[in-house]
Design a protein around this motif. Structure first.
Motif, mmCIF file in Angstrom:
data_model
loop_
_atom_site.group_PDB
_atom_site.id
_atom_site.type_symbol
_atom_site.label_atom_id
_atom_site.label_comp_id
_atom_site.label_asym_id
_atom_site.label_seq_id
_atom_site.Cartn_x
_atom_site.Cartn_y
_atom_site.Cartn_z
ATOM 1 N N PHE A 18 0.890 -1.164 0.000
ATOM 2 C CA PHE A 18 0.000 0.000 0.000
ATOM 3 C C PHE A 18 0.924 1.209 0.000
ATOM 4 O O PHE A 18 1.453 1.569 1.053
ATOM 5 C CB PHE A 18 -0.877 0.032 1.251
ATOM 6 C CG PHE A 18 -1.926 -1.034 1.289
ATOM 7 C CD1 PHE A 18 -3.024 -0.978 0.433
ATOM 8 C CD2 PHE A 18 -1.829 -2.092 2.185
ATOM 9 C CE1 PHE A 18 -4.008 -1.956 0.484
ATOM 10 C CE2 PHE A 18 -2.816 -3.072 2.236
ATOM 11 C CZ PHE A 18 -3.903 -3.005 1.382
ATOM 12 N N ILE A 21 4.083 1.112 2.202
ATOM 13 C CA ILE A 21 3.908 0.069 3.225
ATOM 14 C C ILE A 21 3.839 -1.299 2.561
ATOM 15 O O ILE A 21 3.071 -1.506 1.623
ATOM 16 C CB ILE A 21 2.604 0.291 4.015
ATOM 17 C CG1 ILE A 21 2.671 1.618 4.770
ATOM 18 C CG2 ILE A 21 2.349 -0.853 4.979
ATOM 19 C CD1 ILE A 21 1.360 2.002 5.412
ATOM 20 N N ALA A 23 2.444 -4.571 3.175
ATOM 21 C CA ALA A 23 1.499 -5.186 4.109
ATOM 22 C C ALA A 23 1.688 -6.696 4.147
ATOM 23 O O ALA A 23 1.622 -7.325 5.200
ATOM 24 C CB ALA A 23 0.070 -4.838 3.724
ATOM 25 N N PRO A 42 0.397 -10.421 15.148
ATOM 26 C CA PRO A 42 -0.008 -9.244 15.915
ATOM 27 C C PRO A 42 -0.746 -8.232 15.037
ATOM 28 O O PRO A 42 -0.838 -8.419 13.824
ATOM 29 C CB PRO A 42 1.323 -8.664 16.396
ATOM 30 C CG PRO A 42 2.327 -9.126 15.407
ATOM 31 C CD PRO A 42 1.849 -10.452 14.902
ATOM 32 N N ASN A 43 -1.216 -7.172 15.620
ATOM 33 C CA ASN A 43 -1.919 -6.128 14.867
ATOM 34 C C ASN A 43 -1.042 -5.594 13.749
ATOM 35 O O ASN A 43 0.151 -5.381 13.927
ATOM 36 C CB ASN A 43 -2.296 -4.956 15.772
ATOM 37 C CG ASN A 43 -3.377 -5.335 16.768
ATOM 38 O OD1 ASN A 43 -3.323 -4.972 17.921
ATOM 39 N ND2 ASN A 43 -4.354 -6.089 16.327
ATOM 40 N N GLY A 44 -1.661 -5.402 12.606
ATOM 41 C CA GLY A 44 -0.939 -4.794 11.483
ATOM 42 C C GLY A 44 0.048 -5.704 10.786
ATOM 43 O O GLY A 44 0.869 -5.255 9.999
ATOM 44 N N GLY A 46 -0.666 -8.046 8.626
ATOM 45 C CA GLY A 46 -1.060 -8.384 7.258
ATOM 46 C C GLY A 46 -2.066 -9.513 7.137
ATOM 47 O O GLY A 46 -2.319 -10.013 6.039
ATOM 48 N N LYS A 47 -2.700 -9.884 8.239
ATOM 49 C CA LYS A 47 -3.677 -10.974 8.205
ATOM 50 C C LYS A 47 -4.892 -10.615 7.358
ATOM 51 O O LYS A 47 -5.299 -11.353 6.465
ATOM 52 C CB LYS A 47 -4.153 -11.326 9.626
ATOM 53 C CG LYS A 47 -3.055 -11.718 10.582
ATOM 54 C CD LYS A 47 -3.608 -12.105 11.948
ATOM 55 C CE LYS A 47 -4.300 -10.971 12.686
ATOM 56 N NZ LYS A 47 -3.383 -9.888 13.109
ATOM 57 N N SER A 48 -5.465 -9.466 7.661
ATOM 58 C CA SER A 48 -6.680 -9.073 6.936
ATOM 59 C C SER A 48 -6.385 -8.824 5.462
ATOM 60 O O SER A 48 -7.222 -9.111 4.601
ATOM 61 C CB SER A 48 -7.290 -7.813 7.551
ATOM 62 O OG SER A 48 -7.640 -8.058 8.881
ATOM 63 N N THR A 49 -5.220 -8.276 5.187
ATOM 64 C CA THR A 49 -4.858 -8.020 3.796
ATOM 65 C C THR A 49 -4.743 -9.345 3.030
ATOM 66 O O THR A 49 -5.225 -9.461 1.901
ATOM 67 C CB THR A 49 -3.531 -7.240 3.738
ATOM 68 O OG1 THR A 49 -3.661 -6.070 4.540
ATOM 69 C CG2 THR A 49 -3.195 -6.839 2.320
ATOM 70 N N GLU A 88 -13.608 -8.789 9.600
ATOM 71 C CA GLU A 88 -13.089 -8.217 10.843
ATOM 72 C C GLU A 88 -14.178 -7.489 11.643
ATOM 73 O O GLU A 88 -14.303 -7.646 12.838
ATOM 74 C CB GLU A 88 -11.980 -7.236 10.476
ATOM 75 C CG GLU A 88 -10.974 -6.997 11.543
ATOM 76 C CD GLU A 88 -9.684 -6.460 10.944
ATOM 77 O OE1 GLU A 88 -9.709 -5.954 9.806
ATOM 78 O OE2 GLU A 88 -8.653 -6.559 11.622
ATOM 79 N N GLU A 162 -10.554 -12.763 12.900
ATOM 80 C CA GLU A 162 -10.707 -12.455 14.323
ATOM 81 C C GLU A 162 -12.168 -12.455 14.772
ATOM 82 O O GLU A 162 -12.684 -11.438 15.232
ATOM 83 C CB GLU A 162 -10.052 -11.110 14.636
ATOM 84 C CG GLU A 162 -8.653 -11.050 14.042
ATOM 85 C CD GLU A 162 -7.772 -9.979 14.647
ATOM 86 O OE1 GLU A 162 -8.113 -9.463 15.712
ATOM 87 O OE2 GLU A 162 -6.724 -9.686 14.049
ATOM 88 N N THR B 279 -10.719 -2.358 0.993
ATOM 89 C CA THR B 279 -10.171 -2.642 2.317
ATOM 90 C C THR B 279 -11.147 -2.058 3.329
ATOM 91 O O THR B 279 -12.157 -1.505 2.956
ATOM 92 C CB THR B 279 -8.783 -1.996 2.493
ATOM 93 O OG1 THR B 279 -8.874 -0.611 2.192
ATOM 94 C CG2 THR B 279 -7.774 -2.617 1.557
#
Ligand SMILES: Nc1ncnc2c1ncn2[C@@H]1O[C@H](COP(=O)(O)OP(=O)(O)OP(=O)(O)O)[C@@H](O)[C@H]1O
Ligand SMILES: [Mg+2]
Lengths: 307, 280
Positions: A18, A21, A23, A42-44, A46-49, A88, A162, B279
């Motif tokens: 992105f 970044i 991800a 952990p948060n950020g 890249g799981k959701s991406t 999420e 999650e 997203t």
């Protein structure tokens, strides 16, 4: 439908930028048919991406994601009817009732009867509140309705981002039990989570992701196996190694830096120190060696605590 | 596809906002017609007698038909921009867009289904406007004299349906404008702001340019509003920009302009939506 050799999800060097970044970074994972796969990070991280790319919502910068042996980006109409996803945040229409939400989404799939809607409502124990508006639900109810929605079309692969986020312990437990139940029914589960114990409870295999990269992956059983290696630090390491090497109940003795690693259960720590004390050797430190899963997570929490 | 359109219509029908906008529509018609009637009853002193006469005839059939259509187009444009922008933008805000897209995966179909649903909603809104308009004008006709239904001839009916078509058609570019901005900004606010903003800026620019004369006065021919005005003439327009310059575009030109704007806006929206990541 396709020769995917029992591999349901496969990413090949999957990468997403992105702007500046990164991800997701050169990610290669495989999820096998019928297994519950934990995607832990952990948060950020890249799981959701990653999940977005598997579902065709996000276009990879490079690499590819395959689902049921089909390249995801260009085969969504064949893939998605066999996939259910819990996002999420439970994104449903706030002004519609729980049941009307399900009806709306049921219409977007083929052949979903009203009976099926009742079934999934029962499954997530939302039947009694089905008439209420979605916006009036508690966080846990919203999450459960989103799960019901993902299950409507009886998908083979269930991807969850999650799903226990924002739930109280009882709610978390219920959802985890539901996931285990679905797994028992033979569904393939892809679970995003930042909770180690959640993945331990629910999943057979796990990949740990950090800053978009895979750190470890393997069977949860093996990665979590704790206490089979005892780590000691003594004043006379060479002498200690000679003594310990002669013991039948210690399966292996190795040196690693200042430490000696012993192939023995952690509860034998007392026996080990008693044995060494007889020869005037004293252990400055004696503890079970952390396994890779915990070690990774400890590092992570340390970083967060320092940040 | 049919199912997707039905779903979009259901979502509109079950929203409170849709009904609020309908109430606004009805209220606007009532206020306008009765205010106009009030003026004919006790005209302001400086108002010339012939203008009062014109207004009287606008509140009676058959002249009232033009008033009803032009009002429906003008208020309809504003209300459709709000409806479309919210329906598109809120899907981002609520996160429902992902839920919808992971069912089917065909983004073009999603956009087209939404658009068709909006056109159907606009048509229903127009029918409701006409019913309200006709009821109101029947009342004012009776108040101003007696109502006479002789004006309903076959040529009137033909004209009526032609007007219906043009009104709906001239709403299209504004529907797509709100559509485009809501997708661009991924929010209802962006759609409403962009849609209404351009609509008002355009109307101001048109007035300024038309009065500027020369080649500047030709620029409005290339905008949306003045062309929509040709298809469904505004009542004020009789003294408005083109009336003074005597230079309105032809119906064919106007129809082509409206069509081109619609197609281009739809094209850009489709292209943008197809490519972009969904997203958050
Ligand atoms: N649309 C976007 N634009 C810019 N950066 C983004 C976007 N979406 C995600 N990112 C960045 O990509 C990285 C990975 O985000 P992602 O949401 O995939 O993490 P995650 O593992 O799901 O985290 P969490 O546990 O907080 O949900 C983050 O640094 C995030 O800031
Ligand atoms: Mg996430």
């Amino acid at each position: 439908m396709s020769a995917s050799n029992g591999i349901i999800v496969k990413t090949k060097n999957l990468t997403k930028h992105f702007g500046h970044i990164v991800a997701v970074d050169d990610l290669s994972i495989e999820v096998h048919k019928g297994e519950a796969f934990g995607f832990l990070g952990p948060n950020g991280s890249g799981k959701s991406t990653t999940m977005g790319m598997i579902l065709g919502l996000i276009a990879p910068t490079s690499g590819s994601a395959e689902v049921f042996g089909l390249e995801a980006q260009h085969n969504l109409p064949s893939i998605l009817p066999r996939v259910g996803a819990v996002m999420e945040t439970p994104g449903l229409y706030p002004y519609l009732s729980g049941r009307d939400n399900l009806k709306v989404f049921a219409r977007l799939s083929d052949h979903i009867s009203d009976k099926r809607i009742d079934e999934v409502l029962d499954l997530v124990e939302m039947s009694s509140r089905a008439k209420d508006k979605f916006s009036n639900y508690s966080m846990g109810m919203k999450q459960r309705l989103a799960i019901a929605c993902a299950l409507l079309h009886n998908p083979e692969l269930i991807i969850m981002d999650e799903p226990t986020n924002g739930l109280d312990p009882a709610g978390m437990k219920e959802i985890r039990e539901l996931i285990i139940e679905l797994s028992k029914q033979g569904k393939t589960i892809f679970l995003n989570s930042h909770l180690l114990h959640e993945v331990e409870q629910v999943c057979e295999r796990v990949a740990i992701i950090k800053k978009g990269k895979i750190v470890v992956q393997g069977l949860v059983k093996e990665l979590v196996k704790a206490g089979d290696v005892l780590q000691i630090k003594v004043n006379e390491p060479d002498k200690a190694m000679a003594i310990l090497g002669g013991q039948k109940w210690i399966s292996s003795v190795n040196k690693e830096g200042d430490y000696i690693l012993l192939g023995v259960k952690a509860d034998k720590a007392v026996d080990v120190s008693a044995l060494l004390a007889k020869d005037g050797i004293f252990a400055a430190e004696i503890k079970a060696k952390e396994n890779s899963l915990e070690k990774f997570f400890l590092e992570q929490t340390e970083e967060e605590a320092n940040a | 596809m049919l199912n997707m359109i039905k779903v979009e219509l259901t979502k509109l029908r079950k929203r409170k906002m849709t009904w609020i906008l309908l109430v606004v529509l009805a209220a606007f018609f009532c206020i306008m017609v009765f205010a106009a009637y009030g003026i004919t009853e006790s005209p302001p002193e400086h108002m010339p007698e012939e203008s009062v006469g014109e207004l009287r005839s606008l509140l009676q059939f058959p002249d009232a038909t033009g008033l009803i259509f032009s009002t429906a187009r003008q208020i309809g444009t504003l209300l459709m921009i709000i409806l479309v922008a919210s329906a598109v933008g809120n899907e981002y805000g609520w996160g429902t867009i992902r839920q919808v897209l992971i069912r089917r995966g065909n983004r073009y179909k999603y956009i087209i289904a939404k658009l068709v649903a909006f056109i159907i909603a606009a048509a229903i809104g127009l029918v409701i406007s006409l019913i309200i308009g006709f009821v109101l004008v029947s009342i004012t006709s009776n108040l101003l004299g007696s109502i006479n239904w002789d004006f309903i001839t076959s040529s009137y009916v033909g004209e009526f349906f032609r007007m219906f078509g043009w009104t709906l058609f001239s709403l299209l570019p504004y529907i797509l404008l709100a559509f485009f901005f809501a997708f661009l900004g991924r929010s209802a606010l962006a759609g409403i702001g962009g849609g209404l903003g351009l609509y008002f800026i355009e109307s101001i620019v048109v007035v300024i340019l038309s009065n500027a004369g020369g080649w500047l006065a030709k620029i409005p021919h290339y905008l949306i509003g003045p062309n929509a005005d040709v298809l469904v003439p505004s009542i004020e327009m009789q003294g408005g920009p083109f009336a003074s310059s005597g230079d309105a575009p032809s119906t064919l030109w106007a129809a082509m302009a409206v069509l081109i704007y619609s197609v281009v806006l739809l094209g850009i929206s489709l292209w943008m939506f197809k490519k972009r990541d969904i997203t958050a």
